[in-house]
Design a protein around this motif. Structure first.
Motif, PDB file in Angstrom:
ATOM      1  N   LEU A  26       0.609  -1.665  -0.170  1.00 57.70           N
ATOM      2  CA  LEU A  26       0.073  -0.055   0.181  1.00 57.70           C
ATOM      3  C   LEU A  26       0.814   1.241  -0.108  1.00 57.70           C
ATOM      4  CD1 LEU A  26      -3.156  -0.873   2.902  1.00 57.70           C
ATOM      5  CD2 LEU A  26      -2.920  -0.815   0.379  1.00 57.70           C
ATOM      6  N   ASN A  27       2.181   1.152   0.288  1.00 59.20           N
ATOM      7  CA  ASN A  27       2.821   1.994  -0.047  1.00 59.20           C
ATOM      8  C   ASN A  27       2.951   3.616   0.714  1.00 59.20           C
ATOM      9  OD1 ASN A  27       5.314   4.186  -0.559  1.00 59.20           O
ATOM     10  ND2 ASN A  27       3.702   4.846  -2.182  1.00 59.20           N
ATOM     11  N   LEU A  28       2.492   2.854   2.634  1.00 56.26           N
ATOM     12  CA  LEU A  28       2.600   3.306   3.424  1.00 56.26           C
ATOM     13  C   LEU A  28       3.613   4.267   4.034  1.00 56.26           C
ATOM     14  CD1 LEU A  28      -0.622   1.677   4.649  1.00 56.26           C
ATOM     15  CD2 LEU A  28      -0.624   3.632   3.415  1.00 56.26           C
ATOM     16  N   GLY A  29       4.916   3.595   4.424  1.00 53.83           N
ATOM     17  CA  GLY A  29       5.933   3.902   5.163  1.00 53.83           C
ATOM     18  C   GLY A  29       6.641   3.105   4.475  1.00 53.83           C
ATOM     19  N   SER A  30       8.370   3.079   4.832  1.00 53.18           N
ATOM     20  CA  SER A  30       9.481   2.661   4.421  1.00 53.18           C
ATOM     21  C   SER A  30      10.494   2.880   4.711  1.00 53.18           C
ATOM     22  CB  SER A  30       9.605   3.119   2.591  1.00 53.18           C
ATOM     23  OG  SER A  30      11.034   2.099   2.487  1.00 53.18           O
ATOM     24  N   PRO A  31      11.913   2.161   5.311  1.00 52.71           N
ATOM     25  CA  PRO A  31      12.532   2.101   5.973  1.00 52.71           C
ATOM     26  C   PRO A  31      13.464   3.460   5.510  1.00 52.71           C
ATOM     27  CG  PRO A  31      12.937  -0.351   5.838  1.00 52.71           C
ATOM     28  CD  PRO A  31      11.476   0.462   5.459  1.00 52.71           C
ATOM     29  N   THR A  32      13.014   3.721   4.148  1.00 57.67           N
ATOM     30  CA  THR A  32      14.300   4.792   3.442  1.00 57.67           C
ATOM     31  C   THR A  32      13.186   6.409   3.589  1.00 57.67           C
ATOM     32  OG1 THR A  32      12.652   4.198   1.688  1.00 57.67           O
ATOM     33  CG2 THR A  32      14.189   2.340   1.426  1.00 57.67           C
ATOM     34  N   TYR A  33      12.856   6.375   4.304  1.00 58.08           N
ATOM     35  CA  TYR A  33      12.298   7.359   4.503  1.00 58.08           C
ATOM     36  C   TYR A  33      12.544   8.161   5.730  1.00 58.08           C
ATOM     37  CZ  TYR A  33       8.988   7.247   1.161  1.00 58.08           C
ATOM     38  OH  TYR A  33       7.921   7.806  -0.287  1.00 58.08           O
ATOM     39  N   LYS A  34      12.965   9.544   6.066  1.00 63.16           N
ATOM     40  CA  LYS A  34      14.006   9.559   7.211  1.00 63.16           C
ATOM     41  C   LYS A  34      12.036   9.577   8.725  1.00 63.16           C
ATOM     42  CE  LYS A  34      15.562  14.159   9.667  1.00 63.16           C
ATOM     43  NZ  LYS A  34      15.845  15.254   9.691  1.00 63.16           N
ATOM     44  N   ASN A  35      13.102   9.517   9.450  1.00 65.58           N
ATOM     45  CA  ASN A  35      12.390   8.827  10.334  1.00 65.58           C
ATOM     46  C   ASN A  35      11.224  10.202  11.097  1.00 65.58           C
ATOM     47  OD1 ASN A  35      13.172   6.257  11.688  1.00 65.58           O
ATOM     48  ND2 ASN A  35      15.436   7.170  12.053  1.00 65.58           N
ATOM     49  N   ALA A  36      10.112   8.718  11.468  1.00 59.19           N
ATOM     50  CA  ALA A  36       8.906   9.934  11.170  1.00 59.19           C
ATOM     51  C   ALA A  36       8.919  10.139  12.526  1.00 59.19           C
ATOM     52  CB  ALA A  36       7.689   8.531  11.414  1.00 59.19           C
ATOM     53  N   HIS A  37      10.087  10.151  13.912  1.00 57.05           N
ATOM     54  CA  HIS A  37       9.678  10.726  15.455  1.00 57.05           C
ATOM     55  C   HIS A  37      10.322  12.023  15.175  1.00 57.05           C
ATOM     56  CE1 HIS A  37      13.886   9.104  15.267  1.00 57.05           C
ATOM     57  NE2 HIS A  37      13.737   9.754  16.783  1.00 57.05           N
ATOM     58  N   LYS A  82      17.124  -6.646  11.321  1.00 59.76           N
ATOM     59  CA  LYS A  82      16.774  -5.525   9.935  1.00 59.76           C
ATOM     60  C   LYS A  82      16.779  -5.931   8.216  1.00 59.76           C
ATOM     61  CE  LYS A  82      19.856  -1.410   8.574  1.00 59.76           C
ATOM     62  NZ  LYS A  82      20.837  -0.809   8.987  1.00 59.76           N
ATOM     63  N   THR A  83      17.331  -7.063   8.067  1.00 65.53           N
ATOM     64  CA  THR A  83      17.600  -7.218   7.575  1.00 65.53           C
ATOM     65  C   THR A  83      16.167  -8.150   6.516  1.00 65.53           C
ATOM     66  OG1 THR A  83      19.997  -7.947   7.283  1.00 65.53           O
ATOM     67  CG2 THR A  83      19.286  -9.434   5.487  1.00 65.53           C
ATOM     68  N   ALA A  84      15.610  -8.776   7.584  1.00 64.06           N
ATOM     69  CA  ALA A  84      14.378  -9.877   7.323  1.00 64.06           C
ATOM     70  C   ALA A  84      13.173  -8.737   6.552  1.00 64.06           C
ATOM     71  CB  ALA A  84      14.063 -10.887   8.694  1.00 64.06           C
ATOM     72  N   LEU A  85      13.113  -7.707   7.517  1.00 68.11           N
ATOM     73  CA  LEU A  85      12.168  -5.817   6.960  1.00 68.11           C
ATOM     74  C   LEU A  85      12.900  -5.732   5.896  1.00 68.11           C
ATOM     75  CD1 LEU A  85      10.599  -3.759   9.292  1.00 68.11           C
ATOM     76  CD2 LEU A  85      11.570  -3.025   7.689  1.00 68.11           C
ATOM     77  N   GLN A  86      14.199  -5.313   5.786  1.00 66.74           N
ATOM     78  CA  GLN A  86      14.090  -5.087   4.473  1.00 66.74           C
ATOM     79  C   GLN A  86      13.784  -5.783   3.454  1.00 66.74           C
ATOM     80  OE1 GLN A  86      18.242  -3.690   4.970  1.00 66.74           O
ATOM     81  NE2 GLN A  86      17.464  -1.529   5.750  1.00 66.74           N
ATOM     82  N   ASN A  87      13.996  -7.159   3.873  1.00 63.49           N
ATOM     83  CA  ASN A  87      13.344  -8.045   2.809  1.00 63.49           C
ATOM     84  C   ASN A  87      12.511  -8.039   2.387  1.00 63.49           C
ATOM     85  OD1 ASN A  87      16.690  -8.240   1.777  1.00 63.49           O
ATOM     86  ND2 ASN A  87      16.522 -10.459   3.288  1.00 63.49           N
ATOM     87  N   VAL A  88      11.754  -8.250   3.089  1.00 63.40           N
ATOM     88  CA  VAL A  88       9.707  -8.282   2.865  1.00 63.40           C
ATOM     89  C   VAL A  88       9.590  -7.056   2.462  1.00 63.40           C
ATOM     90  CG1 VAL A  88       9.091  -8.100   5.044  1.00 63.40           C
ATOM     91  CG2 VAL A  88       8.163  -9.449   3.618  1.00 63.40           C
ATOM     92  N   MET A  89      10.297  -6.156   2.881  1.00 67.18           N
ATOM     93  CA  MET A  89       9.566  -4.410   2.362  1.00 67.18           C
ATOM     94  C   MET A  89      10.169  -4.078   0.932  1.00 67.18           C
ATOM     95  SD  MET A  89       9.019  -2.207   5.823  1.00 67.18           S
ATOM     96  CE  MET A  89       7.395  -1.247   5.171  1.00 67.18           C
ATOM     97  N   LEU A  90      11.112  -4.268   1.070  1.00 72.01           N
ATOM     98  CA  LEU A  90      11.995  -3.563  -0.334  1.00 72.01           C
ATOM     99  C   LEU A  90      12.412  -4.614  -1.573  1.00 72.01           C
ATOM    100  CD1 LEU A  90      14.149  -1.536   1.816  1.00 72.01           C
ATOM    101  CD2 LEU A  90      11.937  -0.515   0.759  1.00 72.01           C
ATOM    102  N   GLY A  91      12.278  -6.245  -1.092  1.00 75.26           N
ATOM    103  CA  GLY A  91      12.734  -6.367  -2.129  1.00 75.26           C
ATOM    104  C   GLY A  91      11.668  -7.773  -2.639  1.00 75.26           C
ATOM    105  N   ASP A  92      11.893  -8.579  -3.193  1.00 72.11           N
ATOM    106  CA  ASP A  92      10.871  -9.368  -3.905  1.00 72.11           C
ATOM    107  C   ASP A  92      11.162 -10.706  -3.113  1.00 72.11           C
ATOM    108  OD1 ASP A  92      10.476  -6.946  -5.637  1.00 72.11           O
ATOM    109  OD2 ASP A  92      12.135  -8.570  -6.950  1.00 72.11           O
ATOM    110  N   ALA A  93      10.803 -10.924  -1.927  1.00 75.25           N
ATOM    111  CA  ALA A  93      10.866 -12.546  -1.240  1.00 75.25           C
ATOM    112  C   ALA A  93       9.732 -12.152  -0.476  1.00 75.25           C
ATOM    113  CB  ALA A  93      12.814 -12.597   0.149  1.00 75.25           C
TER     114      ALA A  93
END
Length: 429
Positions: A246-257, A397-408
């Protein structure tokens, strides 16, 4: 001649009773590494100045870095045998130093305590458990932190929500509300409804799995990433949340806080601790005074089988075991002096030192939304810590990046995560 003899007797007596009068105090240099906080720095610079004025033989050099950078620098420095004299960072990054014998136990006398039991008795239940090994205490907490959700009421209202009635209680609410709050320029998010606290997965990702019946490590310590259905459900939620869904957020953006305080219509909700209040007050007093912000509890899934809030963690002061006895003693004296100002830390910086005296104080109880944090603390547990905790954080961290940013797929990411963390805990046996 008699006068000379009497003078010699006086000098000899002074030497015996007051050896410090006969011997110049040893000069001591303390290399102190800590994480950045502009509000806290003002207090600590004053405390250090006061301390060194009272102890002219002690010099304190302070190095401040971002939390993530400090973690990296500490790892590199200790690996090279050149760690600082004293430091603090989050407990799951610090505990491996205890396990490896790299930090010294508290010098109780220098810190103002009779013994380990007296130290433990001064703090709330379980607060010193992460730094107590075989009856010895290895650190004293600068702050205890748990995270709740900060909410911009103005943005909520402008989007047609009533912040008091419609504030999210579940992760499903967070997702559906964030879809209506999101503003985009193509695929670029210009305003996020909410986003996660990326980088702190032991604190925030693990509780999500626990809510659904999963565990990071089994109770007997033998199995990692317990509860396949729970972990896959969490990983699926995160994939749907990110740019592949849904493209609601991502670790590539500046931290929301780090954006929330500016009230620039780019972040509506974020995760942070009580200290964030002081940062709003100092960085944007108009927003702070407007009443257009509030704090709500950590959400849970609709079908949660366990009510778990974000894990709490502590930044503990620790002292390098390789430091000289004089350096260690001086460090614990400095730590004790700084920690003796708990109410000022709370009122000026909104960080909580978990002493019984402070938690029962009027200062804490009068702090805006302190009750929300206190209630969530009762729903939470300490973040996982162990000899491999830093490596497990990296695996998450690797798991989250793989599932959010990758194709796994979430299923494939789960299998790899389980294998990686299983190998890590097996290595500790």
């Amino acid at each position: 001649m008699k006068k000379f003899i009497r003078l010699c007797i006086v000098l000899a007596t002074a030497f015996i009773l007051f050896p410090s009068c006969a011997k110049k105090q040893e000069n001591v240099v303390i290399e102190f590494w800590t994480h950045e906080d502009a509000n806290r720095q003002k207090l600590e610079d004053r405390y250090i100045s006061e301390f060194t004025a009272a102890h002219p033989n002690i010099t304190v050099n302070v190095t401040r870095q971002s939390s993530s950078k400090l973690i990296e620098l500490l790892q590199t420095a200790f690996a090279a045998g050149k760690g600082p004299t004293m430091f603090n960072t989050i407990i799951n990054e610090e505990y491996p130093y205890i396990a490896a014998g790299r930090v010294a136990p508290v010098n109780y006398k220098a810190a103002g305590y009779k013994n380990a039991e007296a130290v433990v008795a001064a703090y709330a239940d379980n607060m010193l458990d992460p730094v107590t090994v075989n009856g010895q205490v290895y650190g004293l907490p600068l702050e205890l932190t748990n995270w709740c959700v900060y909410l911009n009421k103005k943005i909520f209202r402008e989007a047609g929500f009533d912040p008091e009635k419609d504030a999210p209680k579940t992760w499903e609410d967070v997702m559906s509300i964030s879809q209506k709050l999101a503003l985009r320029d193509g695929d670029i998010l210009k305003r996020r409804g909410f986003d996660f606290r990326y980088g702190y997965y032991l604190e925030t990702l693990v509780p999500l799995a626990e809510q659904l019946g999963g565990q990071l490590i089994s109770d007997d310590g033998k199995e990692a990433i317990v509860g396949k259905d729970a972990w896959i459900a969490v990983l699926s939620y995160l994939r749907q949340w990110g740019p592949k869904g849904l493209n609601l957020g991502s670790p590539t953006y500046k931290n929301a806080h780090s954006l929330f305080n500016a009230d620039n219509n780019d972040v509506t909700m974020c995760l942070s601790g009580l200290y964030q209040e002081a940062r709003i007050r100092n960085q944007n007093p108009n927003f702070y005074d407007s009443g257009d912000w509030m704090i709500i509890p950590y959400p849970k899934f609709q079908n949660a089988v366990k009510d778990v809030a974000a894990c709490y963690y502590g930044h503990y002061y620790m002292v390098n075991a390789d430091a000289t006895k004089a350096e260690q003693e001086a460090s614990w004296q400095l730590i004790s002096y700084m920690l003796s100002h708990g109410e000022e830390y709370l009122s000026e910086v909104n960080i909580v030192q978990p002493t019984l005296a402070l938690l029962n104080s009027k200062t804490f109880k009068d702090m805006p939304y302190s009750e929300v944090f206190a209630n969530d603390l009762n729903r939470a547990h300490i973040v996982y810590y162990g000899a491999a905790s830093a490596s497990i954080q990296s695996a998450l961290k690797t798991a989250l990046q793989n599932v959010m940013l990758g194709d796994a797929s979430p299923e494939a990411v789960y299998e790899q995560l389980k294998k990686t963390v299983q190998d890590l805990i097996d290595e500790q046996k």
